[in-house]
Design a protein around this motif. Structure first.
Motif, mmCIF file in Angstrom:
data_model
loop_
_atom_site.group_PDB
_atom_site.id
_atom_site.type_symbol
_atom_site.label_atom_id
_atom_site.label_comp_id
_atom_site.label_asym_id
_atom_site.label_seq_id
_atom_site.Cartn_x
_atom_site.Cartn_y
_atom_site.Cartn_z
ATOM 1 N N VAL B 65 -5.452 7.489 0.227
ATOM 2 C CA VAL B 65 -5.060 8.676 -0.541
ATOM 3 C C VAL B 65 -3.754 9.269 0.003
ATOM 4 C CG1 VAL B 65 -5.714 11.090 -0.937
ATOM 5 C CG2 VAL B 65 -7.349 9.278 -1.394
ATOM 6 N N GLU B 66 -3.581 9.158 1.320
ATOM 7 C CA GLU B 66 -2.378 9.727 1.935
ATOM 8 C C GLU B 66 -1.257 8.695 2.084
ATOM 9 O OE1 GLU B 66 -3.832 11.736 5.451
ATOM 10 O OE2 GLU B 66 -4.816 13.294 4.243
ATOM 11 N N GLY B 67 -1.442 7.547 1.469
ATOM 12 C CA GLY B 67 -0.345 6.585 1.349
ATOM 13 C C GLY B 67 -0.089 5.707 2.558
ATOM 14 N N ARG B 68 -1.046 5.590 3.468
ATOM 15 C CA ARG B 68 -0.831 4.740 4.643
ATOM 16 C C ARG B 68 -1.286 3.299 4.452
ATOM 17 N NH1 ARG B 68 -2.141 9.686 6.861
ATOM 18 N NH2 ARG B 68 -4.361 9.204 6.769
ATOM 19 N N CYS B 69 -1.992 3.026 3.344
ATOM 20 C CA CYS B 69 -2.399 1.639 3.112
ATOM 21 C C CYS B 69 -2.668 1.449 1.621
ATOM 22 C CB CYS B 69 -3.650 1.286 3.920
ATOM 23 S SG CYS B 69 -5.159 2.082 3.319
ATOM 24 N N ARG B 70 -2.810 0.195 1.211
ATOM 25 C CA ARG B 70 -3.249 -0.086 -0.151
ATOM 26 C C ARG B 70 -4.777 -0.045 -0.166
ATOM 27 N NH1 ARG B 70 -2.104 -5.184 -0.943
ATOM 28 N NH2 ARG B 70 -1.249 -5.471 1.142
ATOM 29 N N LEU B 71 -5.332 0.164 -1.365
ATOM 30 C CA LEU B 71 -6.787 0.320 -1.454
ATOM 31 C C LEU B 71 -7.505 -0.924 -0.936
ATOM 32 C CD1 LEU B 71 -9.002 2.239 -2.199
ATOM 33 C CD2 LEU B 71 -8.818 1.520 -4.578
ATOM 34 N N ARG B 72 -6.945 -2.094 -1.291
ATOM 35 C CA ARG B 72 -7.551 -3.361 -0.874
ATOM 36 C C ARG B 72 -7.666 -3.476 0.645
ATOM 37 N NH1 ARG B 72 -9.522 -7.692 -2.761
ATOM 38 N NH2 ARG B 72 -9.642 -7.237 -4.953
ATOM 39 N N GLN B 73 -6.671 -2.916 1.350
ATOM 40 C CA GLN B 73 -6.681 -3.009 2.818
ATOM 41 C C GLN B 73 -7.808 -2.178 3.437
ATOM 42 O OE1 GLN B 73 -2.385 -1.839 3.061
ATOM 43 N NE2 GLN B 73 -2.345 -3.418 4.648
ATOM 44 N N ALA B 74 -8.242 -1.147 2.716
ATOM 45 C CA ALA B 74 -9.300 -0.283 3.257
ATOM 46 C C ALA B 74 -10.693 -0.879 3.045
ATOM 47 C CB ALA B 74 -9.229 1.104 2.630
ATOM 48 N N LEU B 75 -10.804 -1.895 2.177
ATOM 49 C CA LEU B 75 -12.119 -2.471 1.882
ATOM 50 C C LEU B 75 -12.551 -3.443 2.975
ATOM 51 C CD1 LEU B 75 -11.704 -3.234 -1.936
ATOM 52 C CD2 LEU B 75 -12.928 -1.311 -0.908
ATOM 53 N N VAL B 76 -13.774 -3.288 3.449
ATOM 54 C CA VAL B 76 -14.330 -4.199 4.449
ATOM 55 C C VAL B 76 -15.311 -5.125 3.733
ATOM 56 C CG1 VAL B 76 -15.651 -4.387 6.591
ATOM 57 C CG2 VAL B 76 -14.145 -2.410 6.229
ATOM 58 N N ARG B 77 -15.040 -6.409 3.771
ATOM 59 C CA ARG B 77 -15.899 -7.377 3.084
ATOM 60 C C ARG B 77 -17.156 -7.644 3.901
ATOM 61 N NH1 ARG B 77 -15.156 -12.393 -0.193
ATOM 62 N NH2 ARG B 77 -17.297 -12.797 -0.830
ATOM 63 N N ASP B 78 -18.297 -7.637 3.234
ATOM 64 C CA ASP B 78 -19.561 -7.978 3.878
ATOM 65 C C ASP B 78 -20.012 -9.322 3.330
ATOM 66 O OD1 ASP B 78 -22.115 -8.260 4.851
ATOM 67 O OD2 ASP B 78 -22.706 -6.184 4.450
ATOM 68 N N LYS B 79 -19.845 -10.358 4.136
ATOM 69 C CA LYS B 79 -20.074 -11.716 3.633
ATOM 70 C C LYS B 79 -21.553 -12.102 3.593
ATOM 71 C CE LYS B 79 -15.631 -13.821 4.247
ATOM 72 N NZ LYS B 79 -14.734 -13.682 5.357
ATOM 73 N N ARG B 80 -22.438 -11.207 4.089
ATOM 74 C CA ARG B 80 -23.853 -11.572 4.133
ATOM 75 C C ARG B 80 -24.501 -11.534 2.758
ATOM 76 N NH1 ARG B 80 -25.359 -7.050 8.443
ATOM 77 N NH2 ARG B 80 -24.136 -5.918 6.891
ATOM 78 N N ALA B 81 -23.834 -10.880 1.783
ATOM 79 C CA ALA B 81 -24.502 -10.603 0.506
ATOM 80 C C ALA B 81 -24.109 -11.578 -0.601
ATOM 81 C CB ALA B 81 -24.241 -9.168 0.085
ATOM 82 N N ALA B 82 -23.966 -12.869 -0.269
ATOM 83 C CA ALA B 82 -23.698 -13.865 -1.295
ATOM 84 C C ALA B 82 -24.927 -13.958 -2.211
ATOM 85 C CB ALA B 82 -23.425 -15.204 -0.624
ATOM 86 N N PRO B 83 -24.810 -14.420 -3.443
ATOM 87 C CA PRO B 83 -23.623 -15.001 -4.079
ATOM 88 C C PRO B 83 -22.653 -13.980 -4.664
ATOM 89 C CG PRO B 83 -25.455 -15.072 -5.592
ATOM 90 C CD PRO B 83 -25.973 -14.462 -4.320
#
Lengths: 114, 263
Positions: B65-83
């Protein structure tokens, strides 16, 4: 769960299903609280570690794999604890300096007066 | 793709909003959906530690929101929840509720909506700005309550506020129900709660000791399947997807049912 097990697991939760999760909780909480209190997230600490390695590597040879940068919190004091193992050869280009295998500057032998 | 925003709120604290958000989000991803779970509790973030992702947070929604990153960069992927795909959008721990406003919450969700099926917002307790923030982008609202007078009273107030903001009707999740205590008349039943709140129930989650060890370890119960609460959260996720899964009040097992392994 077999018939016998089922009979004996009348208690809401058999202790065996939860062995050690309290230990996991203590460890995870300690880690997250120390970072919260210092207002330094783990990711920032990793960046600091990279910076330290980069700066020191310009001057001396260090064991990059074993550099540790950790936050500790004791007696209301946050502390950044950095441990940097030197490679033995790090001191070799200083003539007269003993080639101690000890990595810590404090314990490195002083240059002889010869 | 236009994803659905579901806000999970309660009024009262400690009723299980964060656990509910983590588990429904994970369950939806396990069913193949693309999901973001979004921590709405600026300054008291907990969704990261409940999900076991606390060490992987680099940027948060306030950084975006304050312009220090893109939204995608703030997302943390949780790989345990496939598929499916599961992401955590963390919030800031060292700021307060004024760090983001309802309009910015809507903007964040508009951007996320284009790429995902569901956005679950874990609302803070209370009815102040944090709650207003969490409510602003909502398409649906789930109110979590316990079978206990103070949380039901607060749920009633919050359900009214949701209606007044044009975000209703809310749907109810009754959490930590103990069928044995209902049977002994020590606890309000689902029927009692529904009569008071006159709100549709989307899920009933039984009291389950597995929840504590799951948050101790940072592994949502739906990831290892079979406990009573895990099944209840999986059922809620299926109902969210529009599947016909009847809501039934869990019954306590009698000693001979336990003996025979009926559940």
């Amino acid at each position: 769960m077999g018939l016998i097990d089922r009979f004996f697991s009348n208690k809401p939760n058999a202790p065996s299903t939860d062995t050690g999760s309290a230990a996991a909780a203590r460890q995870r909480l300690q880690f997250v609280l120390v970072h919260d209190r210092a207002e330094i997230p783990p990711a920032t600490l990793n960046l600091i570690k990279d910076d330290i390695i980069a700066v020191l590597s310009r001057r001396i040879r260090i064991d990059r794999e074993h550099v540790s940068v950790q936050l500790t919190y004791t007696e209301n004091e946050s502390r950044l604890v950095v441990d940097i193992p030197l490679l033995t050869e790090a001191l070799s280009d200083a003539p007269g300096r003993a080639r101690g295998s000890s990595a810590r500057p404090a314990t490195a032998p002083r240059p002889s007066s010869r | 793709m236009a994803g659905t925003v579901i806000t999970i709120t309660s009024g009262k604290g400690g009723v299980g909003k964060t656990t509910t958000t983590a588990n429904i989000g994970t369950a939806l991803a396990l069913l193949g959906q693309k999901v973001v779970v979004f921590d709405g509790d600026v300054g008291l973030r907990n969704l990261d530690i409940v999900m076991g992702l606390e060490n992987r947070v680099v940027y948060d929604v306030i950084d975006f929101v304050e312009g220090r990153c893109r939204l995608r960069q703030a997302l943390v992927r949780d790989k345990r929840a496939a598929p499916g795909e599961l992401y955590l959008l963390p919030t800031a721990q060292t700021r307060d509720k004024s760090a983001i406003n309802p309009r910015q919450m809507v903007e964040v969700c508009e951007e996320l909506r284009r790429d995902v099926d569901y956005i679950l917002i874990d609302s803070p307790a209370g009815i102040e700005q944090g709650f207003q923030n969490a409510l602003a982008p909502a398409d649906r609202v789930f109110v979590v309550t316990n079978p206990e007078v103070s949380s039901i009273r607060d749920a009633d107030r919050v359900i009214g506020l949701i209606e007044a903001r044009g975000k209703g009707p809310a749907q109810l999740i009754i959490n930590r129900l103990s069928p044995a205590r209902v049977k002994k008349q020590e606890m309000l039943s689902v029927q009692d709660i529904v009569e008071v709140l006159a709100t549709e129930v989307i899920g009933i989650v039984p009291e389950d000791e597995a929840i504590l060890s799951s948050s101790n370890r940072g592994v949502p119960v739906v990831l290892n399947g079979k406990t009573p609460a895990a099944q209840a959260f999986q059922d809620i996720a299926r109902r969210v997807l529009g599947q016909d899964v009847p809501v039934v009040e869990p019954q306590s097992l009698s000693w001979w049912q336990k003996l025979l392994g009926i559940s």
